[in-house]
Design an enzyme around this catalytic site. Sequence first.
Site, short mmCIF file in Angstrom:
data_model
loop_
_atom_site.label_atom_id
_atom_site.label_comp_id
_atom_site.label_asym_id
_atom_site.label_seq_id
_atom_site.Cartn_x
_atom_site.Cartn_y
_atom_site.Cartn_z
N ILE A 1 0.90 -1.15 0.00
CA ILE A 1 0.00 0.00 0.00
C ILE A 1 0.94 1.21 0.00
O ILE A 1 1.86 1.28 0.80
CB ILE A 1 -0.96 -0.05 1.20
CG1 ILE A 1 -1.83 1.22 1.29
CG2 ILE A 1 -0.27 -0.26 2.52
CD1 ILE A 1 -2.96 1.11 2.36
N SER A 2 0.74 2.14 -0.93
CA SER A 2 1.72 3.20 -1.16
C SER A 2 1.79 4.20 0.00
O SER A 2 0.86 4.32 0.80
CB SER A 2 1.37 3.97 -2.44
OG SER A 2 1.20 3.08 -3.52
N GLN A 3 2.91 4.91 0.03
CA GLN A 3 3.13 5.97 1.03
C GLN A 3 2.06 7.06 0.87
O GLN A 3 1.88 7.57 -0.24
CB GLN A 3 4.52 6.55 0.79
CG GLN A 3 4.91 7.65 1.72
CD GLN A 3 6.21 8.31 1.29
OE1 GLN A 3 6.82 7.93 0.29
NE2 GLN A 3 6.62 9.32 2.03
#
Length: 207
Positions: free
Chosen positions: A51-53
């Site tokens: 899950i991206s920053q």
Amino acid sequence: MVEQQLRARGVRDTAVLQAFNTVPRELFVPRPHRVYAYDDTPLPIPAGQTISQPYVVAHMLALLALRHSNRVLEVGTGSGYAAAVLSRIVAEVHTVERHQVLVDYARKRLMQLGYENVFVHHGDGTRGWPDAAPYNAIIVAAGGPGVPESLKEQLAVNGRLVIPVGPNPRQQRLILVKRTGETTYRQRELSPVAFVPLIGVEGWENA
Ligand code: SAM
């Protein structure tokens, strides 16, 4: 998270900030990592993906200059979190994921949480999702060797596309493409980023 990681680092788009305020990131993060859900960092999800920053996602969404009436394509559904955030900003979100396990993971959460304007599709997102094209905006959440022609073709005139592009599968720069006419595009190279690889016909080969 919104004040310290997004606004403090220069994200000013009110609709984007409000959307981040309403979506519970912890519910998209696998249970063992939930304690870190509001850290400004990518976190592991099934199928070896992330899950991206939050800051990078917020920055990319702000670059798209979204409007409430927009139809948007996301390539790389992952956990479904960014699609949920998008769904609070625009009218309709189509999101494509290549791993069936993540399609199921994201669909289940999005449905449970009532994000009814998000449509999760299984497939190779480097080819876009022609059935719902054209899109006012396209966001690619994985890094490819170039900008896929299919995505450019599925962008509406005046639409914007943001994608990490780089010389190897783990190191990229954000590229912002604007479709200026039927056959014309303008392209800008922005900040360095590090996304998981975009794997597909118009991306990297599956190693
Ligand atoms: N947006 C996601 C979220 O909010 O959790 C994070 C996305 S993760 C950084 C990138 C995702 O892109 C991975 O789930 C990966 O499987 C997916 N991906 C890579 N290549 C793809 C392709 N050609 N089509 C669709 N999904 C792809």
